[in-house]
Write a protein that holds these residues in place. Structure first.
Motif, PDB file in Angstrom:
ATOM      1  N   MET A  66       0.839  -1.190   0.000  1.00 49.13           N
ATOM      2  CA  MET A  66       0.000   0.000   0.000  1.00 49.13           C
ATOM      3  C   MET A  66       0.875   1.242   0.000  1.00 49.13           C
ATOM      4  O   MET A  66       1.998   1.214   0.500  1.00 49.13           O
ATOM      5  CB  MET A  66      -0.896   0.019   1.237  1.00 49.13           C
ATOM      6  N   ARG A  67       0.331   2.324  -0.535  1.00 43.75           N
ATOM      7  CA  ARG A  67       1.036   3.603  -0.510  1.00 43.75           C
ATOM      8  C   ARG A  67       0.088   4.683  -0.019  1.00 43.75           C
ATOM      9  O   ARG A  67      -1.000   4.859  -0.566  1.00 43.75           O
ATOM     10  CB  ARG A  67       1.544   3.968  -1.912  1.00 43.75           C
ATOM     11  N   VAL A  68       0.506   5.384   1.002  1.00 41.90           N
ATOM     12  CA  VAL A  68      -0.265   6.522   1.503  1.00 41.90           C
ATOM     13  C   VAL A  68       0.284   7.773   0.835  1.00 41.90           C
ATOM     14  O   VAL A  68       1.444   8.142   1.034  1.00 41.90           O
ATOM     15  CB  VAL A  68      -0.159   6.633   3.033  1.00 41.90           C
ATOM     16  N   VAL A  99       2.990  -1.231   4.106  1.00 39.61           N
ATOM     17  CA  VAL A  99       2.601   0.067   3.567  1.00 39.61           C
ATOM     18  C   VAL A  99       3.789   1.001   3.634  1.00 39.61           C
ATOM     19  O   VAL A  99       4.653   0.869   4.497  1.00 39.61           O
ATOM     20  CB  VAL A  99       1.396   0.641   4.367  1.00 39.61           C
ATOM     21  N   ARG A 100       3.845   1.944   2.718  1.00 39.77           N
ATOM     22  CA  ARG A 100       4.933   2.919   2.734  1.00 39.77           C
ATOM     23  C   ARG A 100       4.381   4.302   2.414  1.00 39.77           C
ATOM     24  O   ARG A 100       3.336   4.448   1.765  1.00 39.77           O
ATOM     25  CB  ARG A 100       6.015   2.541   1.734  1.00 39.77           C
ATOM     26  N   PRO A 101       5.092   5.344   2.858  1.00 36.60           N
ATOM     27  CA  PRO A 101       4.683   6.695   2.491  1.00 36.60           C
ATOM     28  C   PRO A 101       5.067   6.992   1.055  1.00 36.60           C
ATOM     29  O   PRO A 101       6.025   6.417   0.517  1.00 36.60           O
ATOM     30  CB  PRO A 101       5.473   7.569   3.465  1.00 36.60           C
ATOM     31  N   SER A 102       4.328   7.861   0.421  1.00 37.91           N
ATOM     32  CA  SER A 102       4.615   8.239  -0.965  1.00 37.91           C
ATOM     33  C   SER A 102       4.390   9.726  -1.144  1.00 37.91           C
ATOM     34  O   SER A 102       3.436  10.292  -0.601  1.00 37.91           O
ATOM     35  CB  SER A 102       3.729   7.441  -1.927  1.00 37.91           C
ATOM     36  N   ARG A 103       5.257  10.344  -1.900  1.00 35.67           N
ATOM     37  CA  ARG A 103       5.125  11.762  -2.248  1.00 35.67           C
ATOM     38  C   ARG A 103       4.837  11.945  -3.739  1.00 35.67           C
ATOM     39  O   ARG A 103       4.892  13.042  -4.259  1.00 35.67           O
ATOM     40  CB  ARG A 103       6.406  12.507  -1.881  1.00 35.67           C
ATOM     41  N   ASP A 104       4.531  10.847  -4.422  1.00 36.49           N
ATOM     42  CA  ASP A 104       4.294  10.907  -5.866  1.00 36.49           C
ATOM     43  C   ASP A 104       3.105  10.017  -6.206  1.00 36.49           C
ATOM     44  O   ASP A 104       3.218   8.797  -6.233  1.00 36.49           O
ATOM     45  CB  ASP A 104       5.534  10.448  -6.623  1.00 36.49           C
ATOM     46  N   SER A 130      -1.962  16.537   1.795  1.00 33.54           N
ATOM     47  CA  SER A 130      -2.885  16.037   2.801  1.00 33.54           C
ATOM     48  C   SER A 130      -2.262  16.216   4.178  1.00 33.54           C
ATOM     49  O   SER A 130      -1.061  16.006   4.360  1.00 33.54           O
ATOM     50  CB  SER A 130      -3.189  14.555   2.570  1.00 33.54           C
ATOM     51  N   ARG A 131      -3.077  16.568   5.150  1.00 31.14           N
ATOM     52  CA  ARG A 131      -2.583  16.782   6.509  1.00 31.14           C
ATOM     53  C   ARG A 131      -2.738  15.551   7.399  1.00 31.14           C
ATOM     54  O   ARG A 131      -2.421  15.612   8.587  1.00 31.14           O
ATOM     55  CB  ARG A 131      -3.322  17.962   7.143  1.00 31.14           C
ATOM     56  N   VAL A 132      -3.229  14.469   6.837  1.00 27.71           N
ATOM     57  CA  VAL A 132      -3.493  13.284   7.664  1.00 27.71           C
ATOM     58  C   VAL A 132      -2.665  12.076   7.239  1.00 27.71           C
ATOM     59  O   VAL A 132      -2.844  10.990   7.762  1.00 27.71           O
ATOM     60  CB  VAL A 132      -4.996  12.919   7.646  1.00 27.71           C
ATOM     61  N   ALA A 133      -1.749  12.260   6.297  1.00 27.20           N
ATOM     62  CA  ALA A 133      -1.013  11.119   5.740  1.00 27.20           C
ATOM     63  C   ALA A 133      -0.172  10.400   6.789  1.00 27.20           C
ATOM     64  O   ALA A 133      -0.115   9.166   6.821  1.00 27.20           O
ATOM     65  CB  ALA A 133      -0.141  11.582   4.569  1.00 27.20           C
ATOM     66  N   VAL A 134       0.503  11.143   7.652  1.00 26.49           N
ATOM     67  CA  VAL A 134       1.389  10.519   8.642  1.00 26.49           C
ATOM     68  C   VAL A 134       0.590   9.658   9.613  1.00 26.49           C
ATOM     69  O   VAL A 134       0.955   8.516   9.916  1.00 26.49           O
ATOM     70  CB  VAL A 134       2.189  11.603   9.401  1.00 26.49           C
ATOM     71  N   GLN A 135      -0.516  10.174  10.102  1.00 26.89           N
ATOM     72  CA  GLN A 135      -1.342   9.420  11.040  1.00 26.89           C
ATOM     73  C   GLN A 135      -1.961   8.191  10.372  1.00 26.89           C
ATOM     74  O   GLN A 135      -2.062   7.127  10.987  1.00 26.89           O
ATOM     75  CB  GLN A 135      -2.438  10.307  11.614  1.00 26.89           C
ATOM     76  N   GLU A 186     -10.604   2.343   9.916  1.00 25.40           N
ATOM     77  CA  GLU A 186     -10.029   3.143  10.992  1.00 25.40           C
ATOM     78  C   GLU A 186      -9.421   4.433  10.448  1.00 25.40           C
ATOM     79  O   GLU A 186      -9.498   5.485  11.089  1.00 25.40           O
ATOM     80  CB  GLU A 186      -8.976   2.337  11.749  1.00 25.40           C
ATOM     81  N   VAL A 187      -8.830   4.363   9.251  1.00 30.23           N
ATOM     82  CA  VAL A 187      -8.324   5.574   8.615  1.00 30.23           C
ATOM     83  C   VAL A 187      -9.484   6.530   8.322  1.00 30.23           C
ATOM     84  O   VAL A 187      -9.377   7.743   8.530  1.00 30.23           O
ATOM     85  CB  VAL A 187      -7.569   5.225   7.313  1.00 30.23           C
TER      86      VAL A 187
END
Length: 218
Positions: free
Chosen positions: A83-85, A137-142, A120-125, A198-199
């Motif tokens: 997954m990518r947030v 899952v990993r964070p994504s900026r693209d 988005s202001r909620v990506a980290v949470q 939950e998200v």
């Protein structure tokens, strides 16, 4: 009393190379979540968007115009294993990849008068929640340059919490939490839906918090 908040959940239909888009099935599954229904009452809407640029104006824009309090968007990343947030959407499109109707983006800038990107202001949470559920899952900026990015950029213009999550084309989103606590049943869509519910509740809580700050005590 908690302020009422309407939640919009979006997924995408098929597109070239992806005849069955799992984001649509997952969005619909979230729409039947008992937990979300109990919290939101009737304020839950699921919209499966056609994977076309025209659908942004024809389908997404009217849904956003109804003023949802929070928006959770889902799409499939064809080559992803996790997954990518998505933390942001860029004001850009690609003229290399046609949409499901065979049409290319009309221009490189999604909004010639808009900012270079929206965040988005909620990506980290949200990332922390998905990890806590044992999902890979990993964070994504693209968010890419296709319909996922284009729809996300449009939705982030709303004055409400918005988040886009990419899912893999197959159920490869789980990892063991530890050697002593082996993974069990975390690869199925039900596990994904439980974590994303939950998200969604995080988005709703953020929307309610914003409403309280705006209106003050009553």
């Amino acid at each position: 009393m908690n302020a009422p908040v309407d939640l919009l959940i979006t997924g995408f239909g098929p597109f070239p190379g992806m005849p069955r888009n799992p984001s649509a099935a997952l969005a619909r599954r979230l729409g039947t979540s008992v937990r979300l229904r109990l919290v939101l009452g009737g304020g839950l809407r699921v919209q499966v968007l056609e994977t076309t640029y025209a659908a942004i104006d024809a389908q997404l824009a009217p849904a956003l115009a109804e003023g949802p309090g929070a928006v959770l968007m889902l799409g499939v990343a064809s080559r992803a294993a996790r997954m990518r947030v998505e933390a942001r959407a860029a004001n850009r499109a690609s003229r290399l990849y046609p949409d499901a109707a065979g049409r290319l983006a009309s221009r490189l800038a999604l909004d010639p008068d808009g900012p270079a990107q929206r965040r988005s202001r909620v990506a980290v949470q949200a990332l922390a929640i998905l990890r806590r559920h044992g999902l890979a899952v990993r964070p994504s900026r693209d968010a890419g340059r296709y319909l996922c990015n284009a729809s996300y950029f449009r939705a982030l213009a709303q004055a409400c919490p918005v988040l886009f999550v990419h899912i893999p084309p197959r159920s490869r989103t789980a990892r063991p939490r530890s050697r002593t606590r082996p993974w069990r049943g975390r690869r199925d869509p039900a596990a994904q839906a439980a974590a994303l519910a939950e998200v969604a509740l995080l988005l709703v809580a953020r929307a309610r918090g914003s409403s309280r700050r705006t209106t003050g005590p009553t």
